[in-house]
Design an enzyme around this catalytic site. Structure first.
Site, PDB file in Angstrom:
ATOM      1  N   GLY A  11       0.816  -1.219   0.000  1.00  0.00           N
ATOM      2  CA  GLY A  11       0.000   0.000   0.000  1.00  0.00           C
ATOM      3  C   GLY A  11       0.849   1.267   0.000  1.00  0.00           C
ATOM      4  O   GLY A  11       2.080   1.210  -0.138  1.00  0.00           O
ATOM      5  N   GLN A  12       0.163   2.395   0.167  1.00  0.00           N
ATOM      6  CA  GLN A  12       0.837   3.697   0.034  1.00  0.00           C
ATOM      7  C   GLN A  12       1.922   3.881   1.096  1.00  0.00           C
ATOM      8  O   GLN A  12       3.029   4.299   0.784  1.00  0.00           O
ATOM      9  CB  GLN A  12      -0.207   4.826   0.131  1.00  0.00           C
ATOM     10  CG  GLN A  12       0.334   6.175  -0.281  1.00  0.00           C
ATOM     11  CD  GLN A  12      -0.497   7.345   0.245  1.00  0.00           C
ATOM     12  OE1 GLN A  12      -1.396   7.166   1.065  1.00  0.00           O
ATOM     13  NE2 GLN A  12      -0.193   8.536  -0.224  1.00  0.00           N
ATOM     14  N   ILE A  35      -2.336  -9.221   1.046  1.00  0.00           N
ATOM     15  CA  ILE A  35      -3.353 -10.199   0.617  1.00  0.00           C
ATOM     16  C   ILE A  35      -3.136 -10.613  -0.836  1.00  0.00           C
ATOM     17  O   ILE A  35      -3.559 -11.680  -1.257  1.00  0.00           O
ATOM     18  CB  ILE A  35      -4.774  -9.629   0.856  1.00  0.00           C
ATOM     19  CG1 ILE A  35      -5.843 -10.711   0.754  1.00  0.00           C
ATOM     20  CG2 ILE A  35      -5.072  -8.481  -0.102  1.00  0.00           C
ATOM     21  CD1 ILE A  35      -7.179 -10.320   1.325  1.00  0.00           C
ATOM     22  N   TYR A 142     -15.144   4.247   8.761  1.00  0.00           N
ATOM     23  CA  TYR A 142     -13.686   4.341   8.932  1.00  0.00           C
ATOM     24  C   TYR A 142     -13.357   4.958  10.294  1.00  0.00           C
ATOM     25  O   TYR A 142     -12.499   4.456  11.035  1.00  0.00           O
ATOM     26  CB  TYR A 142     -13.141   5.197   7.793  1.00  0.00           C
ATOM     27  CG  TYR A 142     -11.654   5.415   7.776  1.00  0.00           C
ATOM     28  CD1 TYR A 142     -10.780   4.380   7.472  1.00  0.00           C
ATOM     29  CD2 TYR A 142     -11.121   6.685   8.005  1.00  0.00           C
ATOM     30  CE1 TYR A 142      -9.414   4.597   7.410  1.00  0.00           C
ATOM     31  CE2 TYR A 142      -9.760   6.911   7.940  1.00  0.00           C
ATOM     32  CZ  TYR A 142      -8.905   5.863   7.649  1.00  0.00           C
ATOM     33  OH  TYR A 142      -7.556   6.093   7.587  1.00  0.00           O
ATOM     34  N   LYS A 146     -11.397   3.473  13.506  1.00  0.00           N
ATOM     35  CA  LYS A 146     -10.178   4.080  14.046  1.00  0.00           C
ATOM     36  C   LYS A 146     -10.309   4.343  15.552  1.00  0.00           C
ATOM     37  O   LYS A 146      -9.358   4.109  16.304  1.00  0.00           O
ATOM     38  CB  LYS A 146      -9.845   5.384  13.300  1.00  0.00           C
ATOM     39  CG  LYS A 146      -9.348   5.161  11.874  1.00  0.00           C
ATOM     40  CD  LYS A 146      -8.083   4.307  11.854  1.00  0.00           C
ATOM     41  CE  LYS A 146      -7.517   4.094  10.472  1.00  0.00           C
ATOM     42  NZ  LYS A 146      -6.471   3.059  10.431  1.00  0.00           N
TER      43      LYS A 146
HETATM   44  N1  SER Z   1      -6.050   9.416   4.131  1.00  0.00           N
HETATM   45  C1  SER Z   1      -7.144   8.795   4.841  1.00  0.00           C
HETATM   46  C2  SER Z   1      -8.393   8.845   4.069  1.00  0.00           C
HETATM   47  O1  SER Z   1      -8.571   9.798   3.341  1.00  0.00           O
HETATM   48  C3  SER Z   1      -7.365   9.473   6.147  1.00  0.00           C
HETATM   49  O2  SER Z   1      -6.706   8.822   7.135  1.00  0.00           O
HETATM   50  O3  SER Z   1      -9.219   7.999   4.213  1.00  0.00           O
END
Ligand code: SER
Length: 313
Positions: A11-12, A35, A142, A146
């Site tokens: 990932g990034q 994965i 999200y 978190k």
């Molecule tokens: N970069 C993330 C998003 O935009 C934020 O934590 O979902």
């Protein structure tokens, strides 16, 4: 940190973090897992790689045991916009993966890092200079993941003594691996489009402020936090960290200084606009600065110049 397992490796964040960790600690000591394989990703060739679904607890234990890991950096997760589209899958991956990672850390006595986000705040949070300890009532899946994740890190630290560490990352801007499914992604895509086509259509309103950070600062911060003296760390959920706060019209103006013909237009995506509106404009990093000397080097000006120089189309 001697043997480190990184999930979500292609990932990034993972891509750049692994390159740097392998450089510091030695290629064979940094185990990348994901994965899926991404053959073109540089981390696939430079050291060990294991296919792993973080929701599979026994596979997680197997990989961690095979490499005798003492540190887990758990990055595998859906970002905000994808999580909003697929909330149940996001719960399954983001929470299922995290609890497995924490269990492995507990059993194998590993040091542990996982990122939280500015998404852990919500519409009722103080918008500007959001303090370290602030109201956290996010209204996105999200954000819920978190906040629950931060609480779990606290729980595993106080109940089991797991050495948990984390940061509330702002939008991360990078040129090696693209982000996917986030609300802050525009601040990366704008550079590629500016160089490719000379124009960009923003899915956020021009005056939408969010915190951002350039990836080299994020990577250095992870390493610094992981190497910090545990006795000095009073926050085991996640630290606020910020480098710059800007809006789409501000980054467009900065790019125009380098590409005067650059044109910005706006076509608002209501889902991502709503998410962005629920997040802080800027967060306060004082606790991170005081407790482990967090420092970001890049601002909007220096980050923009570097991105435009380094992107290879
Ligand atoms: N970069 C993330 C998003 O935009 C934020 O934590 O979902």
């Amino acid at each position: 940190m001697k043997n480190i397992l990184v999930t979500g490796a292609t990932g990034q964040i993972g891509t750049e973090l692994i390159m740097k960790l392998r450089h510091i600690y030695g290629n064979d000591h940094i185990v990348a897992s994901n994965i899926r394989e991404h053959k073109e990703n540089p981390i696939m060739q430079s050291g060990p790689f294991e296919l792993m679904d973080v929701r599979d607890a026994s596979r997680f234990f197997e990989v961690a045991t095979k490499y005798n890991v003492d540190t887990i950096i758990h990055l595998a997760a859906f970002l905000s916009a994808t999580a909003e589209k697929k909330p149940l899958l996001a719960w399954d991956l983001n929470m299922g993966g995290l609890i497995n990672a924490l269990e492995v850390a507990k059993e194998l006595e590993c040091q542990f890092f996982t990122p939280s986000s500015i998404g852990a705040f919500g519409p009722s949070t103080q918008k500007n200079k959001t303090p370290q300890d602030a109201l956290q009532r996010p209204n996105t899946m999200y954000g819920i993941n978190k906040v629950a994740g931060e609480l779990l890190c606290d729980y595993y630290f106080t109940k089991y003594g797991v050495d948990t560490r984390g940061m509330r990352f702002p939008g991360l801007i990078s040129y090696m691996a693209l982000p996917g499914g986030g609300t802050t992604d525009y601040a990366v895509h704008i550079f590629y489009e500016a160089l490719k086509t000379g124009k960009f259509t923003s899915y956020l309103r021009k005056d939408t402020f969010m915190d951002m950070m350039y990836m080299p600062d994020a990577i250095n911060s992870i390493i610094k936090l992981m190497e910090a003296n545990p006795d000095k760390l009073h926050h085991r959920n996640a630290y606020n960290v910020s480098a710059m706060s800007f809006s789409p019209e501000m980054i467009a103006a900065e790019i125009k200084k380098h590409i005067p013909t650059f044109k910005m237009s706006y076509k608002i995506d209501p889902v991502r606009q709503k998410i962005a509106d629920s997040w802080p404009n800027s967060i306060d990093s004082t606790a991170a600065i005081q407790e482990w000397h967090f420092r970001a080097v890049y601002d909007l000006k220096t980050m923009t110049a570097d991105m435009l120089k380094r992107i290879k189309l």
